[in-house]
Enzyme design. Structure first.
Site, PDB file in Angstrom:
ATOM      1  N   GLU A  55       0.824  -1.210   0.000  1.00  0.00           N
ATOM      2  CA  GLU A  55       0.000   0.000   0.000  1.00  0.00           C
ATOM      3  C   GLU A  55       0.863   1.267   0.000  1.00  0.00           C
ATOM      4  OE1 GLU A  55      -2.164  -2.899   2.888  1.00  0.00           O
ATOM      5  OE2 GLU A  55      -0.127  -2.525   2.200  1.00  0.00           O
ATOM      6  N   CYS A  83      -2.757  -2.524   7.374  1.00  0.00           N
ATOM      7  CA  CYS A  83      -2.335  -2.404   8.768  1.00  0.00           C
ATOM      8  C   CYS A  83      -2.534  -0.955   9.221  1.00  0.00           C
ATOM      9  CB  CYS A  83      -0.874  -2.818   8.913  1.00  0.00           C
ATOM     10  SG  CYS A  83       0.297  -1.658   8.144  1.00  0.00           S
ATOM     11  N   CYS A  86      -0.377   1.583   7.183  1.00  0.00           N
ATOM     12  CA  CYS A  86      -0.896   1.827   5.841  1.00  0.00           C
ATOM     13  C   CYS A  86      -2.214   2.594   5.890  1.00  0.00           C
ATOM     14  CB  CYS A  86      -1.061   0.506   5.097  1.00  0.00           C
ATOM     15  SG  CYS A  86       0.526  -0.293   4.766  1.00  0.00           S
TER      16      CYS A  86
END
Length: 153
Positions: A55, A83, A86
């Site tokens: 990402e 996560c 990101c």
């Protein structure tokens, strides 16, 4: 909905590339007006960089493409729920839409942590979730087998 599957397949191809590089198999694609403008996969091992998530890499590519930090009219397709790191980057990018494959049930996903995306970002989850989840499970299955074999050598 058809376009979501089409672009998630491209993200899944990126995840397969990561798999074959011994990287956690996560792929990401950013589109603008139904065209792919950036694609990437995890490179944390290759680059020895803990921030080289798919990402983050694809956000950098898209920002460079537009020469802007905000990509409000773009869509991110990613094979695994982002996560916290990101999700923070996605928040600051003000991306218009995030389409996710598998959820991150390991308590590392942003949804579990309570982190929010930008208020104007649309979030969709579950596109090709079984294919995305199976690839990640297969990767860690082989990792466990390889570790076991090394103990006996």
């Amino acid at each position: 909905m058809f376009l979501d599957f089409y672009f998630m397949k491209i993200a899944l191809k990126e995840a397969f590339i990561a798999f074959h590089k011994n990287e956690i198999p996560i792929g990401a694609v950013i589109t603008y007006q139904n065209m792919v403008i950036a694609k990437a996969h995890n490179l944390t091992e290759t680059l020895c960089n803990i921030t080289a998530h798919a990402e983050i890499l694809v956000l950098n590519l898209a920002s460079n493409y537009f020469k802007k930090k905000y990509i409000k009219k773009c869509t991110l397709y990613v094979t695994l729920e982002p996560c916290v790191m990101c999700a923070g980057a996605l928040f600051w990018s003000q991306i218009g839409r995030v389409v996710c494959g598998a959820s991150n049930s390991s308590k590392r996903g942003f949804l579990y942590s309570g982190i929010k995306l930008h208020p104007q970002t649309e979030f969709v989850s579950g596109i090709m979730k079984n294919q995305c989840k199976n690839l990640i499970q297969e990767f860690f299955f082989y990792k466990r087998i390889y570790k076991k074999k090394r103990k006996f050598i």
